[in-house]
Every structure is written in C-alpha cells, then in structure tokens.
Write an enzyme that holds these catalytic residues in place. Structure first.
Site, PDB file in Angstrom:
ATOM      1  N   SER A  22      14.806   7.168  28.867  1.00 19.05           N
ATOM      2  CA  SER A  22      15.284   7.411  27.516  1.00 19.05           C
ATOM      3  C   SER A  22      15.486   8.902  27.279  1.00 19.05           C
ATOM      4  O   SER A  22      14.773   9.729  27.856  1.00 19.05           O
ATOM      5  CB  SER A  22      14.253   6.857  26.518  1.00 19.05           C
ATOM      6  OG  SER A  22      14.769   6.805  25.215  1.00 19.05           O
ATOM      7  N   PRO A  23      16.439   9.273  26.443  1.00 17.79           N
ATOM      8  CA  PRO A  23      16.611  10.701  26.131  1.00 17.79           C
ATOM      9  C   PRO A  23      15.343  11.290  25.527  1.00 17.79           C
ATOM     10  O   PRO A  23      14.784  10.738  24.580  1.00 17.79           O
ATOM     11  CB  PRO A  23      17.753  10.698  25.105  1.00 17.79           C
ATOM     12  CG  PRO A  23      18.478   9.416  25.332  1.00 17.79           C
ATOM     13  CD  PRO A  23      17.435   8.436  25.755  1.00 17.79           C
ATOM     14  N   CYS A  25      13.862  15.178  24.414  1.00 17.95           N
ATOM     15  CA  CYS A  25      14.096  16.608  24.303  1.00 17.95           C
ATOM     16  C   CYS A  25      13.056  17.389  25.092  1.00 17.95           C
ATOM     17  O   CYS A  25      11.857  17.123  24.985  1.00 17.95           O
ATOM     18  CB  CYS A  25      14.081  17.028  22.837  1.00 17.95           C
ATOM     19  SG  CYS A  25      15.513  16.440  21.907  1.00 17.95           S
ATOM     20  N   ALA A  57      19.084  14.865  24.071  1.00 21.88           N
ATOM     21  CA  ALA A  57      20.201  15.103  23.160  1.00 21.88           C
ATOM     22  C   ALA A  57      20.890  16.413  23.515  1.00 21.88           C
ATOM     23  O   ALA A  57      20.271  17.471  23.552  1.00 21.88           O
ATOM     24  CB  ALA A  57      19.691  15.137  21.725  1.00 21.88           C
ATOM     25  N   GLN A  99      23.391  11.938  26.196  1.00 21.72           N
ATOM     26  CA  GLN A  99      23.360  11.633  24.770  1.00 21.72           C
ATOM     27  C   GLN A  99      23.986  12.793  24.011  1.00 21.72           C
ATOM     28  O   GLN A  99      23.533  13.926  24.115  1.00 21.72           O
ATOM     29  CB  GLN A  99      21.924  11.408  24.292  1.00 21.72           C
ATOM     30  CG  GLN A  99      21.840  10.946  22.839  1.00 21.72           C
ATOM     31  CD  GLN A  99      20.415  10.816  22.352  1.00 21.72           C
ATOM     32  OE1 GLN A  99      19.720  11.816  22.183  1.00 21.72           O
ATOM     33  NE2 GLN A  99      19.969   9.581  22.136  1.00 21.72           N
ATOM     34  N   TYR A 181      19.162  12.130  12.265  1.00 18.76           N
ATOM     35  CA  TYR A 181      20.122  13.182  12.558  1.00 18.76           C
ATOM     36  C   TYR A 181      21.455  12.869  11.873  1.00 18.76           C
ATOM     37  O   TYR A 181      21.586  11.882  11.162  1.00 18.76           O
ATOM     38  CB  TYR A 181      20.230  13.379  14.068  1.00 18.76           C
ATOM     39  CG  TYR A 181      18.898  13.784  14.678  1.00 18.76           C
ATOM     40  CD1 TYR A 181      18.184  14.867  14.152  1.00 18.76           C
ATOM     41  CD2 TYR A 181      18.332  13.083  15.737  1.00 18.76           C
ATOM     42  CE1 TYR A 181      16.947  15.228  14.679  1.00 18.76           C
ATOM     43  CE2 TYR A 181      17.103  13.442  16.264  1.00 18.76           C
ATOM     44  CZ  TYR A 181      16.414  14.513  15.735  1.00 18.76           C
ATOM     45  OH  TYR A 181      15.190  14.875  16.235  1.00 18.76           O
ATOM     46  N   ARG A 229      23.046   4.913  19.935  1.00 19.96           N
ATOM     47  CA  ARG A 229      21.640   4.752  19.526  1.00 19.96           C
ATOM     48  C   ARG A 229      21.586   4.761  18.005  1.00 19.96           C
ATOM     49  O   ARG A 229      22.131   5.657  17.358  1.00 19.96           O
ATOM     50  CB  ARG A 229      20.755   5.867  20.081  1.00 19.96           C
ATOM     51  CG  ARG A 229      19.340   5.837  19.482  1.00 19.96           C
ATOM     52  CD  ARG A 229      18.349   6.718  20.223  1.00 19.96           C
ATOM     53  NE  ARG A 229      17.768   5.991  21.357  1.00 19.96           N
ATOM     54  CZ  ARG A 229      16.651   6.360  21.988  1.00 19.96           C
ATOM     55  NH1 ARG A 229      15.987   7.439  21.599  1.00 19.96           N
ATOM     56  NH2 ARG A 229      16.190   5.665  23.007  1.00 19.96           N
ATOM     57  N   ARG A 323       7.765   8.225  27.003  1.00 22.29           N
ATOM     58  CA  ARG A 323       6.486   8.839  27.373  1.00 22.29           C
ATOM     59  C   ARG A 323       5.909   8.283  28.675  1.00 22.29           C
ATOM     60  O   ARG A 323       5.273   9.012  29.444  1.00 22.29           O
ATOM     61  CB  ARG A 323       5.485   8.677  26.226  1.00 22.29           C
ATOM     62  CG  ARG A 323       5.785   9.551  25.016  1.00 22.29           C
ATOM     63  CD  ARG A 323       4.832   9.281  23.878  1.00 22.29           C
ATOM     64  NE  ARG A 323       5.032  10.184  22.754  1.00 22.29           N
ATOM     65  CZ  ARG A 323       5.953  10.027  21.800  1.00 22.29           C
ATOM     66  NH1 ARG A 323       6.775   8.984  21.842  1.00 22.29           N
ATOM     67  NH2 ARG A 323       6.071  10.904  20.810  1.00 22.29           N
TER      68      ARG A 323
END
Length: 357
Positions: A22-23, A25, A57, A99, A181, A229, A323
């Site tokens: 998963s994206p 940061c 992202a 992403q 966002y 997403r 995670r």
C-alpha cells in the site's frame, strides 16, 4: 490452491499474486526527488515477493505535497529516479504502481518527527488550497478556495503527472481521492461548501474527481489499469457515506476505472473510527458486490490466514498491506510458506528457502 497467490489479470496486465504494498509516505525526499532510501525501501518489497508495489503519494504539484519532504512528480527531472525504481521492481517480478495525489487543505504540514501543525511560509511552507476556505483543524490558517482557473490547473497537473508516470515505467496509476486530501475534500459535504457546479449535489461534488479520472484515463494506455483510492465513509454524521461510495464506484467504472482501493476516514479530525483487524474490509466487499467493480481491501491486515480469507471469500480482489510490510518486507514469501504454496525466491536468497510443509 491459495486464492492469495492466484494471479490477477486487469486489462492487459497480470499481477502474480494478490498482495500489494500500500502507498506509505516516507517523508524522505528533497524537492520531490527519489533517493537511495526509496530505492531500498520499495526494492526490498519486490525482493520479498509482493505482486504490486504502489509508491507513496507522489504530489502532482509542489503545493500538493503533504509535507516539504514528500515525493513528487511535477517536473521531468523527477523521472530518472522514478525510472530506477520501476526498473528494479520489474526485474524482481513486481508490478510498479504510483499514487498521484494533491493534499489540498492538509498540505504544508511538518513531517511528524520534525514538528507538528502547519509549516509557515517563512520556514518553507506555502498557502494551501481547497474546495472551500475551511481549515482541517480549527484555528489553522484557512485554505484558499479554488477558482475555476485553479481547478483547471489541478486537472492539468494530474494529466501531466500521468504522462510522466508512463515515461517513468509505471504500469498502474492510482488516483488518491481519500484521507481528507483535495479530491476527497470536494466529495464530502463536510469540507465542500461551494454553491457552484463543484458543490452542493452529489453530482456536483464528484465532478472534479470525474474530470481528473477522464484526464488521466485519456493519457494512460488502454492496456494498463487505473485505480482510485477513496475513503468509503467519513465516519461522521452528515458526511460521505458507504452508499455514496457505491454510487461513485459505479460511475467510475463507466469512466474507465478498474479497481477501487477502499480506505476510510481522514477528512474529519474528530471522527470516531472503530479501528480493529480488518475494520475496512466490509467496505471493499460492499462496493465489490453492489457496484460490480474490482476492489482492494486495506486496514490492519496482518497475517496470511486473514489475507487469504479476504480473497477466498470474495470480499476483495487485492489486499493492500502497509504497516505489516514495514514490519516484514518479506511477508509474501513467509505467507506462501505458511499457506503451503511453493513460490520462487530470488536466486540470491534461494539457499535460505525452507522446504514446503
């Protein structure tokens, strides 16, 4: 047979298993550029056997960054570093995804280990933008409400970023319309108080996302998948709902979107979210069944049996791990052993492969 290790073909692309990074940061860029951290971080997950790896992202414009340390894709100079990543991922059997994002009113914040709150312009911050001049946290500086020129620029930035993603060697693009966002800010009536064609009704609030999707799909090859997403619920009364998400997903499917990555929340700082193992999987299942579109499930997916059950039961088509992939970059190799599936290990690591039980 393991459902988790069954390949998935979307358009002209086949992903070798259903495990996606998963994206996440990393907040480790300078001026948006890739560095060795990104190469090692993402590359190790390819060595670890993930089928699809989506970058953190990548901001489509400098003002679209969450923090000054975000990854970027707003000019051509970013491409060589990104190409270094996609080349390595492909060499190790992983599909490279990116992403594309704009942080909207949640931009210009400190990276968590450097401070908290909004970065002032004197320290390298910038004026944020949003559908309406409503700050995310009470007491924060208000964002500037986007006018039509600003909206047109956002669409153009996503279009240009899509072309750069293609040039960099990515095969999946995911549009970030979640977590409070910019694009989700337009979707939710809690952050969108506009009275023009981009506010008010459901059709108006989804307009910008549809325009971004259309611009992206127009530049993205027909054989490559396009993901979006979303936050399937605001978890707050009067906000975006699961029913809204189903309706949006059906429309996105008709516009050329192939998969909905189903997260939740992020647009309301006081939302009461019932966090627990697999707490967001229900939304992936609902959207998959009711909108008849592929979905990805996220949210505290931490072991092989859990991931296998999500795919085997038809709740989702991909599981996106965050995670757990930080804790164990080799989760797919370990999950295969746990599930009794014989998968190839990198030649350099083959001597450490245990016999299948």
């Amino acid at each position: 047979m393991s459902s988790l290790f069954t390949p998935l073909t979307i358009r002209g692309l086949t992903i070798k298993n259903r495990i996606t990074v998963s994206p996440m940061c990393m907040y480790s860029s300078i001026d948006g550029f890739v560095n060795d951290w990104h190469v090692v971080h993402l590359g190790s997950r390819a060595v670890g056997g993930a089928g699809l790896i989506i970058t953190e992202a990548a901001a489509v414009s400098p003002e679209g960054r969450i923090t000054p340390d975000d990854l970027g894709i707003w000019h051509d100079e970013h491409l060589p570093g990104l190409k270094r990543i996609t080349t390595f991922l492909a060499e190790h059997g992983a599909v490279a995804g990116i992403q594309l994002a704009h942080a909207g009113r949640k931009a210009s914040t400190y990276t968590s280990w450097k401070g908290s709150g909004i970065v002032p312009e004197a320290e390298g911050g910038w004026q944020t933008v949003a559908p309406s001049a409503i700050p995310f946290h009470a007491g924060q500086p208000a964002p500037t409400e986007l006018d039509q020129t600003g909206i047109d620029r956002v669409i153009a930035d996503f279009r240009a970023a899509t072309l750069r993603a293609l040039a960099a060697g990515f095969q999946v693009v995911e549009i970030h319309a979640a977590h409070g966002y910019l694009l989700q800010e337009f979707l939710s009536p809690l952050s969108n108080a506009r009275t023009d064609s981009y506010g008010g009704s459901f059709d108006n609030r989804i307009r910008l996302l549809l325009q971004v999707v259309e611009a992206t799909r127009a530049e993205w090859p027909a054989e490559y998948p396009l993901f979006v997403r979303i936050s399937a619920t605001d978890w707050t009364e009067g906000g975006w709902t699961p029913a809204d998400s189903v309706a949006l997903a059906a429309i996105l499917k008709d516009r050329g979107v192939d998969l909905i990555d189903c997260s939740t929340g992020g647009n309301v700082p006081t939302a009461d979210i019932p966090v627990g193992p697999g707490y967001q999987v229900q939304f992936a299942e609902k959207i998959r069944q009711e909108a008849d579109i592929l979905t990805g499930a996220v949210g505290i997916i931490t072991n092989a049996a859990q991931a296998e059950a999500i795919i085997a039961s038809g709740q989702a088509d991909l599981v996106l791990l965050a995670r757990e992939m930080l804790r164990d970059p080799y989760f797919p190799l370990h999950a295969a052993q746990e599930l009794g599936v014989d998968v190839a290990w990198p030649d350099q690591y083959a001597r450490a492969k245990r016999a299948k039980k």
